[in-house]
Design a protein around this motif. Structure first.
Motif, short mmCIF file in Angstrom:
data_model
loop_
_atom_site.label_atom_id
_atom_site.label_comp_id
_atom_site.label_asym_id
_atom_site.label_seq_id
_atom_site.Cartn_x
_atom_site.Cartn_y
_atom_site.Cartn_z
N LYS A 13 49.76 -16.22 -29.90
CA LYS A 13 50.75 -15.31 -30.47
C LYS A 13 50.80 -14.82 -31.74
O LYS A 13 50.89 -13.17 -31.72
CB LYS A 13 52.26 -15.88 -30.52
N HIS A 14 50.09 -15.97 -32.23
CA HIS A 14 49.57 -15.18 -34.14
C HIS A 14 48.79 -13.89 -33.36
O HIS A 14 48.82 -13.32 -34.48
CB HIS A 14 49.00 -16.69 -34.69
N VAL A 15 47.39 -14.63 -33.55
CA VAL A 15 46.18 -13.39 -32.66
C VAL A 15 47.03 -11.73 -32.35
O VAL A 15 46.84 -10.96 -32.81
CB VAL A 15 45.65 -14.50 -31.91
N VAL A 16 47.86 -12.33 -31.14
CA VAL A 16 48.16 -10.79 -30.46
C VAL A 16 48.90 -10.30 -32.01
O VAL A 16 49.50 -8.94 -32.07
CB VAL A 16 49.19 -11.83 -28.98
N ASP A 17 50.73 -11.22 -32.30
CA ASP A 17 51.18 -10.65 -33.48
C ASP A 17 49.97 -9.33 -34.52
O ASP A 17 50.33 -8.58 -34.58
CB ASP A 17 51.82 -11.86 -34.43
N GLU A 18 49.07 -9.93 -35.02
CA GLU A 18 48.38 -9.66 -35.15
C GLU A 18 47.26 -7.99 -35.56
O GLU A 18 46.85 -7.02 -35.16
CB GLU A 18 47.22 -10.45 -36.75
N CYS A 19 47.10 -8.54 -33.86
CA CYS A 19 46.43 -7.28 -32.97
C CYS A 19 47.37 -7.56 -32.04
O CYS A 19 46.26 -7.59 -30.62
CB CYS A 19 44.73 -8.11 -33.02
N PRO A 20 47.96 -6.10 -32.34
CA PRO A 20 49.24 -6.43 -30.40
C PRO A 20 48.54 -5.74 -29.52
O PRO A 20 48.72 -5.76 -28.09
CB PRO A 20 49.71 -5.00 -30.74
N LYS A 21 46.88 -5.24 -29.91
CA LYS A 21 46.35 -4.15 -28.62
C LYS A 21 45.10 -5.17 -28.04
O LYS A 21 44.46 -4.89 -27.27
CB LYS A 21 45.46 -3.27 -28.62
N ALA A 22 44.86 -6.65 -28.17
CA ALA A 22 44.04 -7.82 -28.05
C ALA A 22 44.55 -8.21 -26.66
O ALA A 22 45.34 -8.23 -25.89
CB ALA A 22 43.71 -8.56 -29.27
N THR A 23 43.13 -8.09 -25.92
CA THR A 23 43.81 -8.81 -24.22
C THR A 23 43.22 -10.23 -24.91
O THR A 23 42.92 -10.99 -25.54
CB THR A 23 42.90 -7.41 -23.23
N SER A 24 43.77 -10.85 -23.35
CA SER A 24 42.94 -11.86 -23.24
C SER A 24 41.00 -12.13 -23.36
O SER A 24 40.33 -13.26 -23.59
CB SER A 24 43.17 -13.10 -21.45
N LYS A 25 40.61 -11.05 -22.37
CA LYS A 25 39.13 -11.30 -22.44
C LYS A 25 38.45 -10.74 -24.02
O LYS A 25 37.72 -11.24 -24.47
CB LYS A 25 39.01 -9.90 -21.62
N LYS A 26 39.09 -9.83 -25.09
CA LYS A 26 38.57 -10.15 -26.30
C LYS A 26 39.31 -11.17 -27.02
O LYS A 26 38.21 -11.81 -28.04
CB LYS A 26 39.50 -8.30 -26.87
N ILE A 27 40.06 -11.42 -26.90
CA ILE A 27 40.82 -13.08 -27.65
C ILE A 27 39.37 -14.22 -26.88
O ILE A 27 38.85 -14.97 -28.03
CB ILE A 27 41.50 -13.74 -27.24
N VAL A 28 39.07 -14.45 -26.06
CA VAL A 28 38.25 -15.72 -25.20
C VAL A 28 36.64 -14.94 -26.01
O VAL A 28 35.92 -16.20 -26.47
CB VAL A 28 37.77 -15.00 -23.84
N LYS A 29 36.14 -13.55 -25.58
CA LYS A 29 35.39 -13.33 -26.85
C LYS A 29 35.31 -13.79 -28.14
O LYS A 29 33.83 -13.80 -28.96
CB LYS A 29 35.47 -11.92 -26.24
#
Length: 114
Positions: free
Chosen positions: A27-43
């Motif tokens: 949630k923190h990552v998505v809040d900081e980067c709203p366009k972040a996808t699961s694929k990009k977060i895993v990368k």
């Protein structure tokens, strides 16, 4: 590393260093980067795991757990990288293709017996 991926990476590491784990870290990552996808977060997680400067076991474990948990998330329509090269398509298999006949060993080709 692209600017978008770097921002996701930094949000991920900052959140893990603040003690966030699991859903809270995601949630923190998505809040900081709203366009972040699961694929990009895993990368970004995999990049963090290979960063030789990150040595805190708790931070690495939180990032590792997040990467594993979201690695098999269903792919959404917007879950792609703009920089990705087009994937090669697999060549169609030929039907009725004959297998090569086994060659017989001719006496002249056979190893000499001692």
């Amino acid at each position: 590393m692209s600017d978008k991926l770097k921002k996701i990476y930094e949000a991920l590491v900052d959140g893990a260093e603040d003690g966030l784990e699991g859903a809270a870290l995601f949630k923190h990552v998505v809040d900081e980067c709203p366009k972040a996808t699961s694929k990009k977060i895993v990368k970004a997680s995999l990049l963090a795991l290979t960063d030789k400067d990150l040595k805190d076991e708790k931070v690495l474990r939180a990032i590792y757990d997040l990467a594993i948990r979201h690695r098999l998330d269903p792919v959404a329509a917007d879950d792609h990288d703009e920089e990705e090269a087009p994937k090669a398509t697999r060549a169609p298999e030929l039907k009725g293709r004959k297998k090569k006949a086994k060659t017989e060993v001719v006496e002249a080709d056979a190893p000499a017996a001692d």
